[in-house]
Design an enzyme around this catalytic site. Sequence first.
Site, PDB file in Angstrom:
ATOM      1  N   ASP B  19      42.573 -25.634  -0.170  1.00 37.30           N
ATOM      2  CA  ASP B  19      42.289 -25.668  -1.608  1.00 37.30           C
ATOM      3  C   ASP B  19      42.414 -24.270  -2.174  1.00 37.30           C
ATOM      4  OD1 ASP B  19      39.708 -24.410  -1.202  1.00 37.30           O
ATOM      5  OD2 ASP B  19      38.961 -26.367  -0.593  1.00 37.30           O
ATOM      6  N   LYS B  46      44.206 -29.731  -5.856  1.00 36.54           N
ATOM      7  CA  LYS B  46      45.049 -30.216  -6.954  1.00 36.54           C
ATOM      8  C   LYS B  46      45.018 -31.727  -7.086  1.00 36.54           C
ATOM      9  CE  LYS B  46      48.011 -26.235  -7.303  1.00 36.54           C
ATOM     10  NZ  LYS B  46      48.969 -25.600  -6.401  1.00 36.54           N
ATOM     11  N   MET B 161      27.245 -15.958  -7.051  1.00 33.58           N
ATOM     12  CA  MET B 161      27.498 -16.838  -8.202  1.00 33.58           C
ATOM     13  C   MET B 161      26.527 -16.541  -9.353  1.00 33.58           C
ATOM     14  SD  MET B 161      28.374 -20.439  -6.242  1.00 33.58           S
ATOM     15  CE  MET B 161      26.770 -20.667  -5.462  1.00 33.58           C
TER      16      MET B 161
END
Lengths: 228, 228
Positions: B19, B46, B161
């Site tokens: 990915d 995708k 994050m």
Amino acid sequence: MITLRGAHALRDADVILTDHLGPTGQLAQIIGEEAVADKEIIDVSKLPYGRQVAQEETNRLMVEHARAGRRVARLKGGDPFVFGRGFEEVQACAAAGIACEVVPGVTSAVSVPAAAGVPVTNRGVVHAFTVVSGHLAPENPGSLVDWGALARLGGTIVVIMGVRHVAAITAALMAAGLAPETPAAAIQDGTTSGQVSVRATAATLAEAMAEARITSPAVYVIGDVAGL
Amino acid sequence: MITLRGAHALRDADVILTDHLGPTGQLAQIIGEEAVADKEIIDVSKLPYGRQVAQEETNRLMVEHARAGRRVARLKGGDPFVFGRGFEEVQACAAAGIACEVVPGVTSAVSVPAAAGVPVTNRGVVHAFTVVSGHLAPENPGSLVDWGALARLGGTIVVIMGVRHVAAITAALMAAGLAPETPAAAIQDGTTSGQVSVRATAATLAEAMAEARITSPAVYVIGDVAGL
């Protein structure tokens, strides 16, 4: 488990300083026998001194060989930036004006549980994990770990170097409010062919580890995570 | 930064599910162009579906190819066992009776600070570090992180994050007692040639990151550690 970048650094080196924690026995497998024969391999774990002096001697050897125009690789086992002396060695190079690059490796605190099927977080349940050294018992006046605050944090707890004190550590966590039924697991010799693991709870972990004869090096994990 | 074991797993695979987070663009560099040409490479990032369905579709593809007798490698970027879905994929294999091995990698939470010269512990000062997700602001009702308890723990705090919420996160930590002058650093694109880092304190971190235009992916570290 070494990275390609780590293997390249070893291959490019003229001198490799290694110790008993590093994968010295696998050097030929990593870079090839001919490449090993080309290099000077210095086992700094065999330096005939006390602990502090040996570290200074390691630093001195790194600097001396680099100053002589050689490319030096320092091969460390464990994670030298987690409860290790990696940074002290980087500082020694910096103080001597020697450029150096840190090539990070796979750290046991996360990889050993992962390889044993234990993720240290749990989507929607646990969004933090703490890696803590268990080399001192909670009641030891030298202990720098606030086990009570750790129990109240609610994240996953990953203890390394804590085999000897597991009974005291789990007792301290439970005394501070950690639920005795919190899932737990211990993994010895993680990611190697000799890997041994046991599942338990916070309340039964010490007994389970003793029964399974878990010895160092081992990691244990306590938390509400899915693999437990 | 992939391990030799990871590279071998890719080389031995018939099918590689990859990915956008994984080093797909470097596959030829890792295992050679000829080896890549031999394999079926499926980019599951995708898949033309919503997020949840795409995960189920990834699981289905892994199982389907394995059942067809192919050796499947799942190449993940980031650390799929730290705030990721690695364990869900392992469970999908287990539920389907497919044997699988987890090959751990280098986790950004520890390696990015290390490569930037920031050890997450400090011998004699800090014997614990907590890795925490900063993807939700402290005031978000969905937040599972007790930032107050984290401030009181006294260990190093590593936030991943968390670029967007750095101001709210540092404010919450200081409100709970973290000293404003606690050293801090942020590192963007760590261990790559595009690495950018800034030093600051808990009080000035948000401003320093904004000034340096630090964007995701980035890690920040707050604690009494020697590299800061």
